[in-house]
Write a protein that holds these residues in place. Structure first.
Motif, PDB file in Angstrom:
ATOM      1  N   GLU A  34      25.915 -15.751  -5.253  1.00 58.02           N
ATOM      2  CA  GLU A  34      26.970 -16.291  -6.120  1.00 58.02           C
ATOM      3  C   GLU A  34      28.207 -15.400  -6.112  1.00 58.02           C
ATOM      4  O   GLU A  34      29.287 -15.841  -6.524  1.00 58.02           O
ATOM      5  N   ARG A  35      28.038 -14.194  -5.656  1.00 57.02           N
ATOM      6  CA  ARG A  35      29.146 -13.246  -5.667  1.00 57.02           C
ATOM      7  C   ARG A  35      29.711 -12.991  -4.275  1.00 57.02           C
ATOM      8  O   ARG A  35      30.885 -12.607  -4.139  1.00 57.02           O
ATOM      9  N   PHE A  36      28.875 -13.183  -3.221  1.00 59.16           N
ATOM     10  CA  PHE A  36      29.291 -12.822  -1.873  1.00 59.16           C
ATOM     11  C   PHE A  36      29.088 -13.959  -0.881  1.00 59.16           C
ATOM     12  O   PHE A  36      28.073 -14.662  -0.928  1.00 59.16           O
ATOM     13  N   ASP A  37      30.055 -14.122   0.027  1.00 59.80           N
ATOM     14  CA  ASP A  37      29.880 -14.898   1.253  1.00 59.80           C
ATOM     15  C   ASP A  37      29.484 -13.902   2.342  1.00 59.80           C
ATOM     16  O   ASP A  37      30.230 -12.959   2.632  1.00 59.80           O
ATOM     17  N   VAL A  38      28.318 -14.104   2.946  1.00 59.16           N
ATOM     18  CA  VAL A  38      27.697 -13.074   3.785  1.00 59.16           C
ATOM     19  C   VAL A  38      27.767 -13.429   5.263  1.00 59.16           C
ATOM     20  O   VAL A  38      27.531 -14.574   5.664  1.00 59.16           O
ATOM     21  N   ASP A  39      28.077 -12.421   6.064  1.00 54.44           N
ATOM     22  CA  ASP A  39      27.987 -12.529   7.523  1.00 54.44           C
ATOM     23  C   ASP A  39      27.188 -11.317   8.009  1.00 54.44           C
ATOM     24  O   ASP A  39      27.399 -10.198   7.534  1.00 54.44           O
ATOM     25  N   ILE A  40      26.259 -11.545   8.939  1.00 54.34           N
ATOM     26  CA  ILE A  40      25.437 -10.464   9.482  1.00 54.34           C
ATOM     27  C   ILE A  40      25.678 -10.383  10.987  1.00 54.34           C
ATOM     28  O   ILE A  40      25.521 -11.377  11.704  1.00 54.34           O
ATOM     29  N   ARG A  41      26.052  -9.185  11.451  1.00 58.00           N
ATOM     30  CA  ARG A  41      26.324  -8.983  12.867  1.00 58.00           C
ATOM     31  C   ARG A  41      25.434  -7.858  13.395  1.00 58.00           C
ATOM     32  O   ARG A  41      25.270  -6.825  12.745  1.00 58.00           O
ATOM     33  N   MET A  42      24.900  -8.030  14.583  1.00 58.04           N
ATOM     34  CA  MET A  42      24.072  -7.010  15.233  1.00 58.04           C
ATOM     35  C   MET A  42      24.907  -6.322  16.315  1.00 58.04           C
ATOM     36  O   MET A  42      25.579  -6.994  17.118  1.00 58.04           O
ATOM     37  N   ILE A  52      33.713  -4.677  15.694  1.00 58.78           N
ATOM     38  CA  ILE A  52      33.416  -5.657  14.642  1.00 58.78           C
ATOM     39  C   ILE A  52      34.156  -5.301  13.359  1.00 58.78           C
ATOM     40  O   ILE A  52      34.735  -6.179  12.691  1.00 58.78           O
ATOM     41  N   THR A  53      34.157  -4.017  13.014  1.00 65.38           N
ATOM     42  CA  THR A  53      34.803  -3.590  11.767  1.00 65.38           C
ATOM     43  C   THR A  53      36.298  -3.863  11.805  1.00 65.38           C
ATOM     44  O   THR A  53      36.879  -4.327  10.812  1.00 65.38           O
ATOM     45  N   ARG A  54      36.931  -3.587  12.920  1.00 62.47           N
ATOM     46  CA  ARG A  54      38.376  -3.837  13.021  1.00 62.47           C
ATOM     47  C   ARG A  54      38.688  -5.318  12.871  1.00 62.47           C
ATOM     48  O   ARG A  54      39.695  -5.696  12.244  1.00 62.47           O
ATOM     49  N   GLN A  55      37.832  -6.160  13.414  1.00 64.90           N
ATOM     50  CA  GLN A  55      38.010  -7.603  13.231  1.00 64.90           C
ATOM     51  C   GLN A  55      37.898  -7.982  11.760  1.00 64.90           C
ATOM     52  O   GLN A  55      38.653  -8.813  11.259  1.00 64.90           O
ATOM     53  N   GLY A  71      25.610   7.835  12.782  1.00 66.61           N
ATOM     54  CA  GLY A  71      26.520   7.400  13.834  1.00 66.61           C
ATOM     55  C   GLY A  71      27.117   6.034  13.541  1.00 66.61           C
ATOM     56  O   GLY A  71      28.318   5.808  13.723  1.00 66.61           O
ATOM     57  N   THR A  72      26.287   5.112  13.083  1.00 68.77           N
ATOM     58  CA  THR A  72      26.767   3.772  12.723  1.00 68.77           C
ATOM     59  C   THR A  72      27.721   3.841  11.549  1.00 68.77           C
ATOM     60  O   THR A  72      28.780   3.183  11.538  1.00 68.77           O
ATOM     61  N   VAL A  73      27.361   4.647  10.541  1.00 60.89           N
ATOM     62  CA  VAL A  73      28.234   4.810   9.377  1.00 60.89           C
ATOM     63  C   VAL A  73      29.588   5.352   9.806  1.00 60.89           C
ATOM     64  O   VAL A  73      30.635   4.878   9.351  1.00 60.89           O
ATOM     65  N   ASN A  74      29.604   6.336  10.707  1.00 64.15           N
ATOM     66  CA  ASN A  74      30.867   6.902  11.158  1.00 64.15           C
ATOM     67  C   ASN A  74      31.704   5.869  11.900  1.00 64.15           C
ATOM     68  O   ASN A  74      32.919   5.769  11.685  1.00 64.15           O
ATOM     69  N   GLU A  75      31.082   5.083  12.773  1.00 67.13           N
ATOM     70  CA  GLU A  75      31.828   4.061  13.524  1.00 67.13           C
ATOM     71  C   GLU A  75      32.482   3.059  12.586  1.00 67.13           C
ATOM     72  O   GLU A  75      33.643   2.675  12.759  1.00 67.13           O
ATOM     73  N   VAL A  76      31.719   2.611  11.592  1.00 68.32           N
ATOM     74  CA  VAL A  76      32.263   1.636  10.642  1.00 68.32           C
ATOM     75  C   VAL A  76      33.327   2.287   9.767  1.00 68.32           C
ATOM     76  O   VAL A  76      34.430   1.757   9.589  1.00 68.32           O
ATOM     77  N   ALA A  77      33.000   3.447   9.213  1.00 66.39           N
ATOM     78  CA  ALA A  77      33.896   4.092   8.255  1.00 66.39           C
ATOM     79  C   ALA A  77      35.238   4.450   8.872  1.00 66.39           C
ATOM     80  O   ALA A  77      36.293   4.259   8.247  1.00 66.39           O
ATOM     81  N   ARG A  78      35.225   4.982  10.104  1.00 65.52           N
ATOM     82  CA  ARG A  78      36.503   5.405  10.682  1.00 65.52           C
ATOM     83  C   ARG A  78      37.406   4.221  11.011  1.00 65.52           C
ATOM     84  O   ARG A  78      38.602   4.401  11.234  1.00 65.52           O
ATOM     85  N   SER A  79      36.844   3.021  11.020  1.00 65.76           N
ATOM     86  CA  SER A  79      37.641   1.816  11.238  1.00 65.76           C
ATOM     87  C   SER A  79      38.127   1.208   9.929  1.00 65.76           C
ATOM     88  O   SER A  79      38.856   0.211   9.946  1.00 65.76           O
ATOM     89  N   LEU A  80      37.726   1.814   8.810  1.00 63.57           N
ATOM     90  CA  LEU A  80      38.116   1.297   7.491  1.00 63.57           C
ATOM     91  C   LEU A  80      39.112   2.184   6.768  1.00 63.57           C
ATOM     92  O   LEU A  80      39.593   1.816   5.683  1.00 63.57           O
ATOM     93  N   HIS A  82      42.155   3.963   5.154  1.00 66.00           N
ATOM     94  CA  HIS A  82      43.483   3.502   4.709  1.00 66.00           C
ATOM     95  C   HIS A  82      43.614   1.974   4.786  1.00 66.00           C
ATOM     96  O   HIS A  82      44.688   1.447   5.107  1.00 66.00           O
ATOM     97  N   SER A  83      42.525   1.282   4.511  1.00 67.12           N
ATOM     98  CA  SER A  83      42.553  -0.179   4.424  1.00 67.12           C
ATOM     99  C   SER A  83      42.042  -0.591   3.049  1.00 67.12           C
ATOM    100  O   SER A  83      41.542   0.232   2.273  1.00 67.12           O
ATOM    101  N   ASN A  84      42.152  -1.874   2.756  1.00 69.01           N
ATOM    102  CA  ASN A  84      41.637  -2.389   1.492  1.00 69.01           C
ATOM    103  C   ASN A  84      40.170  -2.785   1.580  1.00 69.01           C
ATOM    104  O   ASN A  84      39.579  -3.207   0.583  1.00 69.01           O
ATOM    105  N   THR A  85      39.585  -2.686   2.753  1.00 68.91           N
ATOM    106  CA  THR A  85      38.184  -3.051   2.949  1.00 68.91           C
ATOM    107  C   THR A  85      37.299  -1.849   2.638  1.00 68.91           C
ATOM    108  O   THR A  85      37.533  -0.751   3.128  1.00 68.91           O
ATOM    109  N   ALA A  86      36.274  -2.072   1.824  1.00 71.54           N
ATOM    110  CA  ALA A  86      35.396  -0.989   1.394  1.00 71.54           C
ATOM    111  C   ALA A  86      34.181  -0.865   2.301  1.00 71.54           C
ATOM    112  O   ALA A  86      33.721  -1.842   2.896  1.00 71.54           O
ATOM    113  N   LEU A  87      33.661   0.355   2.379  1.00 73.32           N
ATOM    114  CA  LEU A  87      32.449   0.658   3.125  1.00 73.32           C
ATOM    115  C   LEU A  87      31.234   0.546   2.220  1.00 73.32           C
ATOM    116  O   LEU A  87      31.215   1.089   1.116  1.00 73.32           O
ATOM    117  N   GLY A  88      30.205  -0.178   2.687  1.00 73.94           N
ATOM    118  CA  GLY A  88      28.901  -0.155   2.056  1.00 73.94           C
ATOM    119  C   GLY A  88      27.900   0.458   3.014  1.00 73.94           C
ATOM    120  O   GLY A  88      28.119   0.474   4.222  1.00 73.94           O
TER     121      GLY A  88
END
Length: 345
Positions: A34-42, A52-55, A71-80, A82-88
């Motif tokens: 009810e709170r989120f529209d979800v997309d899952i990418r491998m 994927i994160t930049r997209q 390593g995965t956290v770093n790849e995602v985080a460094r693409s986020l 200074h943006s408005n998109t938050a890291l989970g």
């Protein structure tokens, strides 16, 4: 408009030891639909998480969740940054340094519950030679151990201890010139680590007092140590007492420049890389937004009493230092005893 937040889960199927086959169903069952529209990418290859994160950022996604290890956290985080998109984060790696610092549960279902609450805060991150890092970076023995840990056939805290004991005594210290806002100093050191967060992962605390919101990094300089001193350094890493060790020098800085005699390895969040002799490190204040645990409290927990007892054992051994130094075999016997005891903690 639905008013829902757009959230994308980026799953690294090969990180850590956790089987990711059940993750999509776990997300579908646990996320608040009810709170989120979800997309899952491998992810399908190294660097795919960055793409994927930049997209997701370009599309204005609200949250991108890294499902994997550091390593995965770093790849995602460094693409986020200074943006408005938050890291989970759903931690599924072997170290999970950033997740542990932020008190994100290691249980994936509990981590999903944290994401459902969607409390977002801004945090600092670091940059080493133009590469973002979020926990730690370093060089010397630090980067050397990262290489050894990456090559190890098994994971976990005992692997860290084994590498410190077995490889640390072989490693030759280097001379570094370190310049910060106050001037330049020369150090002979096994390693220089720069910490934005408190630990490498696996509860190995390289900078137990580090904060991700103070606008500075903790710089840790480990001076050369002997065979007898190596086990105590390993204990202090897990006991949150490293800064009290006589072989450790620490200070805080917003930026530093490091010069060494030759090119060599550095690491950022545990990933090793060869670089030139000159290395620049700085902090970007509050440059990334992260979904946090609303129930987390400042980690002022007491040191592990079992490790304290073990530390006392080591100190008692030091009382007979002169006899021990006469025999290399006795030193090796002590190290093996310590590893056996640590494996039972």
């Amino acid at each position: 408009m639905s008013g829902k937040k757009n959230i994308t889960f980026i799953v690294n199927p090969i990180s850590g030891n956790h089987n990711k086959g059940d993750i999509p169903k776990m997300i579908a069952d646990g996320i608040d639909s009810e709170r989120f529209d979800v997309d899952i990418r491998m992810t399908e290859h190294a660097g795919h998480a960055v793409e994927i994160t930049r997209q997701c950022v370009e599309k204005g996604c609200d949250v991108v969740v890294a499902v994997g290890g550091d390593g995965t956290v770093n790849e995602v985080a460094r693409s986020l940054t200074h943006s408005n998109t938050a890291l989970g984060i759903i931690p599924c790696g072997s170290g999970n340094g950033l997740a542990r610092h932020l008190c994100i549960p290691m249980n994936p279902r509990k981590a999903i519950n944290i994401i459902n609450q969607c409390q977002i805060e801004s945090f600092d991150y670091g940059v080493i030679n133009d590469i973002p890092f979020f926990c730690t970076c370093g060089m010397g023995f630090d980067a050397f151990i990262s290489l050894k840990f990456a090559e190890a056939g098994k994971r976990g805290p005992i692997t860290y201890v084994e590498n410190v004991l077995k490889e640390g005594l072989k490693y030759k210290p280097e001379t570094y010139e370190v310049e910060d806002e106050t001037g330049a100093k020369r150090y002979k050191a096994f390693l220089i680590a720069c910490a934005n967060a408190s630990q490498y992962g696996n509860n190995a605390y390289i900078a137990p007092h580090a904060s991700m919101k103070d606008g500075v990094m903790d710089v840790i300089i480990m001076e050369p140590f002997t065979a007898l001193e190596a086990p105590q350094i390993s204990i202090d890493l897990f006991n949150k007492t490293l800064t009290s060790n006589s072989k450790i020098k620490t200070f805080q800085a917003r930026s530093i420049h490091i010069h060494r005699g030759n090119p060599g390895a550095i690491h950022y969040d545990g990933d090793p890389l060869m670089t030139d002799p000159d290395v620049d490190v700085h902090i970007e204040p509050l440059g990334i937004r992260i979904v946090t645990n609303p129930e987390a409290i400042e980690d002022d927990s007491q040191p592990n009493p079992l490790l304290n007892a073990f530390s006392d054992l080591f100190n008692n051994i030091n009382n007979v230092r002169e006899d021990i130094e006469k025999s290399g075999r006795k030193i090796q016997a002590i190290n093996k005893l310590m590893l056996r005891k640590l494996s039972k903690l």
